[in-house]
Motif scaffolding. Structure first.
Motif, PDB file in Angstrom:
ATOM      1  N   ILE A  33       0.740  -1.140   0.178  1.00  0.00           N
ATOM      2  CA  ILE A  33      -0.013  -0.005   0.059  1.00  0.00           C
ATOM      3  C   ILE A  33       0.625   1.311  -0.042  1.00  0.00           C
ATOM      4  O   ILE A  33       0.588   2.178  -0.646  1.00  0.00           O
ATOM      5  CB  ILE A  33      -0.877   0.009   1.133  1.00  0.00           C
ATOM      6  CG1 ILE A  33      -1.949  -1.151   1.048  1.00  0.00           C
ATOM      7  CG2 ILE A  33      -1.746   1.393   1.338  1.00  0.00           C
ATOM      8  CD1 ILE A  33      -2.812  -1.282   2.330  1.00  0.00           C
ATOM      9  N   HIS A  34       2.017   1.327   0.761  1.00  0.00           N
ATOM     10  CA  HIS A  34       2.666   2.344   0.741  1.00  0.00           C
ATOM     11  C   HIS A  34       3.484   2.575  -0.542  1.00  0.00           C
ATOM     12  O   HIS A  34       3.698   3.728  -1.035  1.00  0.00           O
ATOM     13  CB  HIS A  34       4.038   2.185   1.771  1.00  0.00           C
ATOM     14  CG  HIS A  34       3.530   2.385   3.243  1.00  0.00           C
ATOM     15  ND1 HIS A  34       3.029   3.693   3.578  1.00  0.00           N
ATOM     16  CD2 HIS A  34       3.615   1.852   4.413  1.00  0.00           C
ATOM     17  CE1 HIS A  34       2.819   3.631   4.785  1.00  0.00           C
ATOM     18  NE2 HIS A  34       3.004   2.466   5.495  1.00  0.00           N
TER      19      HIS A  34
ATOM     20  N   GLU B 241      -1.548   9.758  -5.966  1.00  0.00           N
ATOM     21  CA  GLU B 241      -2.134  10.685  -4.711  1.00  0.00           C
ATOM     22  C   GLU B 241      -3.496  10.342  -4.573  1.00  0.00           C
ATOM     23  O   GLU B 241      -4.163  10.781  -3.633  1.00  0.00           O
ATOM     24  CB  GLU B 241      -2.040  12.140  -5.457  1.00  0.00           C
ATOM     25  CG  GLU B 241      -2.572  12.339  -6.608  1.00  0.00           C
ATOM     26  CD  GLU B 241      -2.813  13.581  -7.000  1.00  0.00           C
ATOM     27  OE1 GLU B 241      -3.517  14.437  -7.694  1.00  0.00           O
ATOM     28  OE2 GLU B 241      -2.014  14.696  -6.218  1.00  0.00           O
ATOM     29  N   ARG B 242      -4.202   9.666  -5.383  1.00  0.00           N
ATOM     30  CA  ARG B 242      -5.349   8.979  -5.321  1.00  0.00           C
ATOM     31  C   ARG B 242      -5.683   8.229  -4.241  1.00  0.00           C
ATOM     32  O   ARG B 242      -6.697   7.628  -3.828  1.00  0.00           O
ATOM     33  CB  ARG B 242      -6.094   8.542  -6.485  1.00  0.00           C
ATOM     34  CG  ARG B 242      -6.137   9.479  -7.777  1.00  0.00           C
ATOM     35  CD  ARG B 242      -6.493   8.715  -9.177  1.00  0.00           C
ATOM     36  NE  ARG B 242      -5.623   7.475  -9.222  1.00  0.00           N
ATOM     37  CZ  ARG B 242      -5.944   6.304  -9.622  1.00  0.00           C
ATOM     38  NH1 ARG B 242      -7.259   6.248 -10.237  1.00  0.00           N
ATOM     39  NH2 ARG B 242      -5.157   5.207  -9.922  1.00  0.00           N
ATOM     40  N   ILE B 243      -4.696   7.526  -3.584  1.00  0.00           N
ATOM     41  CA  ILE B 243      -4.696   6.326  -2.733  1.00  0.00           C
ATOM     42  C   ILE B 243      -4.673   6.842  -1.277  1.00  0.00           C
ATOM     43  O   ILE B 243      -3.588   7.847  -0.888  1.00  0.00           O
ATOM     44  CB  ILE B 243      -3.546   5.428  -2.979  1.00  0.00           C
ATOM     45  CG1 ILE B 243      -3.869   4.609  -4.369  1.00  0.00           C
ATOM     46  CG2 ILE B 243      -3.307   4.266  -1.950  1.00  0.00           C
ATOM     47  CD1 ILE B 243      -2.547   3.579  -4.496  1.00  0.00           C
ATOM     48  N   HIS B 244      -5.511   6.468  -0.442  1.00  0.00           N
ATOM     49  CA  HIS B 244      -5.371   6.854   0.884  1.00  0.00           C
ATOM     50  C   HIS B 244      -5.478   5.464   1.746  1.00  0.00           C
ATOM     51  O   HIS B 244      -6.009   4.426   1.217  1.00  0.00           O
ATOM     52  CB  HIS B 244      -6.863   7.568   1.422  1.00  0.00           C
ATOM     53  CG  HIS B 244      -6.823   9.072   0.615  1.00  0.00           C
ATOM     54  ND1 HIS B 244      -5.986  10.043   0.983  1.00  0.00           N
ATOM     55  CD2 HIS B 244      -7.188   9.329  -0.782  1.00  0.00           C
ATOM     56  CE1 HIS B 244      -6.159  11.283   0.023  1.00  0.00           C
ATOM     57  NE2 HIS B 244      -7.048  10.645  -0.816  1.00  0.00           N
ATOM     58  N   PHE B 245      -5.252   5.673   3.011  1.00  0.00           N
ATOM     59  CA  PHE B 245      -5.167   4.312   3.918  1.00  0.00           C
ATOM     60  C   PHE B 245      -5.222   4.487   5.273  1.00  0.00           C
ATOM     61  O   PHE B 245      -5.145   5.557   5.728  1.00  0.00           O
ATOM     62  CB  PHE B 245      -3.941   3.371   3.645  1.00  0.00           C
ATOM     63  CG  PHE B 245      -2.799   4.135   3.925  1.00  0.00           C
ATOM     64  CD1 PHE B 245      -2.153   4.087   5.471  1.00  0.00           C
ATOM     65  CD2 PHE B 245      -1.694   4.805   3.448  1.00  0.00           C
ATOM     66  CE1 PHE B 245      -1.198   4.572   6.005  1.00  0.00           C
ATOM     67  CE2 PHE B 245      -0.534   5.357   3.607  1.00  0.00           C
ATOM     68  CZ  PHE B 245      -0.382   5.341   5.319  1.00  0.00           C
ATOM     69  N   ILE B 246      -5.763   3.381   5.859  1.00  0.00           N
ATOM     70  CA  ILE B 246      -6.011   3.320   7.314  1.00  0.00           C
ATOM     71  C   ILE B 246      -5.231   2.129   7.826  1.00  0.00           C
ATOM     72  O   ILE B 246      -5.637   1.036   7.101  1.00  0.00           O
ATOM     73  CB  ILE B 246      -7.456   3.434   7.794  1.00  0.00           C
ATOM     74  CG1 ILE B 246      -8.180   4.833   7.387  1.00  0.00           C
ATOM     75  CG2 ILE B 246      -7.435   3.379   9.543  1.00  0.00           C
ATOM     76  CD1 ILE B 246      -9.487   4.915   7.632  1.00  0.00           C
TER      77      ILE B 246
ATOM     78  N   LYS C 124      -3.535   2.799  13.858  1.00  0.00           N
ATOM     79  CA  LYS C 124      -2.025   2.884  14.015  1.00  0.00           C
ATOM     80  C   LYS C 124      -1.325   3.788  12.996  1.00  0.00           C
ATOM     81  O   LYS C 124      -0.332   4.684  13.582  1.00  0.00           O
ATOM     82  CB  LYS C 124      -1.209   1.451  13.620  1.00  0.00           C
ATOM     83  CG  LYS C 124       0.162   1.552  13.640  1.00  0.00           C
ATOM     84  CD  LYS C 124       0.653  -0.176  13.451  1.00  0.00           C
ATOM     85  CE  LYS C 124       2.057  -0.057  13.592  1.00  0.00           C
ATOM     86  NZ  LYS C 124       2.603  -1.371  13.352  1.00  0.00           N
ATOM     87  N   GLU C 125      -1.863   4.156  11.912  1.00  0.00           N
ATOM     88  CA  GLU C 125      -1.348   4.927  10.834  1.00  0.00           C
ATOM     89  C   GLU C 125      -2.253   5.213   9.738  1.00  0.00           C
ATOM     90  O   GLU C 125      -3.111   4.312   9.386  1.00  0.00           O
ATOM     91  CB  GLU C 125      -0.204   4.263  10.246  1.00  0.00           C
ATOM     92  CG  GLU C 125       0.643   4.916   9.028  1.00  0.00           C
ATOM     93  CD  GLU C 125       1.714   4.129   8.474  1.00  0.00           C
ATOM     94  OE1 GLU C 125       2.420   4.622   7.588  1.00  0.00           O
ATOM     95  OE2 GLU C 125       1.733   3.037   8.739  1.00  0.00           O
ATOM     96  N   GLU C 126      -2.263   6.274   9.188  1.00  0.00           N
ATOM     97  CA  GLU C 126      -3.131   6.723   8.161  1.00  0.00           C
ATOM     98  C   GLU C 126      -2.907   7.851   7.362  1.00  0.00           C
ATOM     99  O   GLU C 126      -2.004   8.710   7.499  1.00  0.00           O
ATOM    100  CB  GLU C 126      -4.932   6.952   8.549  1.00  0.00           C
ATOM    101  CG  GLU C 126      -4.948   8.403   9.201  1.00  0.00           C
ATOM    102  CD  GLU C 126      -6.551   8.391   9.659  1.00  0.00           C
ATOM    103  OE1 GLU C 126      -7.380   8.383   8.910  1.00  0.00           O
ATOM    104  OE2 GLU C 126      -6.644   8.839  10.855  1.00  0.00           O
ATOM    105  N   LYS C 127      -3.511   7.939   6.182  1.00  0.00           N
ATOM    106  CA  LYS C 127      -3.189   9.093   5.247  1.00  0.00           C
ATOM    107  C   LYS C 127      -4.238   9.465   4.340  1.00  0.00           C
ATOM    108  O   LYS C 127      -5.213   8.362   3.973  1.00  0.00           O
ATOM    109  CB  LYS C 127      -1.813   8.686   4.328  1.00  0.00           C
ATOM    110  CG  LYS C 127      -1.528   9.699   3.221  1.00  0.00           C
ATOM    111  CD  LYS C 127      -1.820   9.458   2.141  1.00  0.00           C
ATOM    112  CE  LYS C 127      -1.210  10.313   0.976  1.00  0.00           C
ATOM    113  NZ  LYS C 127      -1.660  10.203  -0.545  1.00  0.00           N
TER     114      LYS C 127
END
Length: 311
Positions: A56-57, A64-69, A308-311
């Protein structure tokens, strides 16, 4: 980037092999729909132990269209769905699995149903269960039949989580912030107009299923308890029938003794009756206990997931 037209919410648990293939296929379909530039991906890593987040990273660094949790641990698919829906901001939101068992090729028809036919949601169901173990298929069909009889919400046989929804529909789903979530029941419970699309079962593109028979059984129990109180009514009916039966037997024994002077015998049968009644009692107490356990979970008000981490 401006507000996306469509958001693709993708729960992931140990899907390092599937994600690149899903990403490529989804982009191919989005280009055909002329939505490539106005789409977003929301990957939700449900505490994976493989290289899911690394994949995912890598995608996020070039797109830039990719976001994650990313969750602090495995909270389950229901929590991942809730998190992904909460983060998505598209005009339309699709929930999809990363293993391509939910074919992106259906998205154009689903979007057309919402845009051109006035539906609030386009949902999918499996018309067949090819390549699935027979025992698993048998119990899955039985679950949907039982759920249909016990619950007041229409749960469609073979229903998938794969669906495309409007913002209004999505916000209605998110308004149900219960901890014990059963999305297959929540989706029909909120109402709105839904169009169903059927397709044949598709095998995973990579990896192995995370759903064992036992996990599916517990999931089905959660669904029945979450959307029906009829099992509690069953417990009461079983108690009443037991009382009536015992009363009839008492009258029978008294008449038999007075009229025929026949002594009461049969300690073995008495033991069997006691064991049977005890089993019914434990079963009904168990049903009540399951409902109480759900209340206990809700009352504690713990978060549905921890990031834990998101963007």
């Amino acid at each position: 980037m401006n507000k996306p037209i469509i958001s693709l919410v993708v729960p992931c648990f140990n899907e390092e092999e599937s994600i690149p293939k899903f990403y490529d296929e989804a982009n191919r379909v989005l280009k055909e729909m002329n939505l490539f530039e106005v789409a977003e991906f929301v990957f939700v890593d449900d505490g994976s132990s493989d290289g899911t987040m690394n994949i995912i990273h890598k995608l996020e660094n070039k797109d830039e269209r990719i976001h994650f949790i990313s969750f602090s641990r495995n909270f389950g698919k229901e929590a991942a769905l809730y998190a992904g829906l909460s983060k998505s901001v598209g005009l339309y939101t699709a929930v999809m699995d990363a293993d391509l068992q939910d074919p992106p090729s259906l998205l154009p028809q689903m979007l057309s149903a919402i845009r051109n036919e006035g539906y609030d949601c386009a949902a999918t169901r499996r018309a067949t269960r090819n390549n699935e173990p027979p025992i698993r298929s048998f119990f899955a069909r039985k679950f949907y039949k039982i759920m249909g009889k016990l619950s007041n919400v229409p749960v469609v046989d073979g229903a998938r989580d794969f669906r495309l929804m409007t913002e209004k529909y999505k916000n209605a789903v998110l308004s149900l912030c219960e901890r014990n979530r059963f999305t297959k029941g929540i989706f029909p419970w909120v109402g709105f107009n839904t169009k169903w699309f059927s397709y044949d079962n598709i095998e995973r593109i990579a990896g192995k299923t995370k759903w064992s028979f036992w996990k599916l059984f517990l999931y089905s129990v959660d669904g029945i308890i979450g959307f029906s109180t009829k099992p509690l009514a069953f417990s009461g009916v079983a108690g009443i029938l037991g009382i009536l039966l015992s009363f009839i037997l008492i009258v029978f024994i008294i008449i038999r003794k007075l009229v025929f002077s026949d002594p009461v015998q049969g300690w073995a049968s008495l033991v069997c009756i006691i064991l049977f009644v005890s089993g019914v009692q434990l079963f009904t107490i168990g049903i009540t206990g399951l409902y109480i356990s759900k209340i206990y979970t809700e009352v504690k008000q713990r978060p549905i997931y921890i990031v834990k981490e998101e963007k």
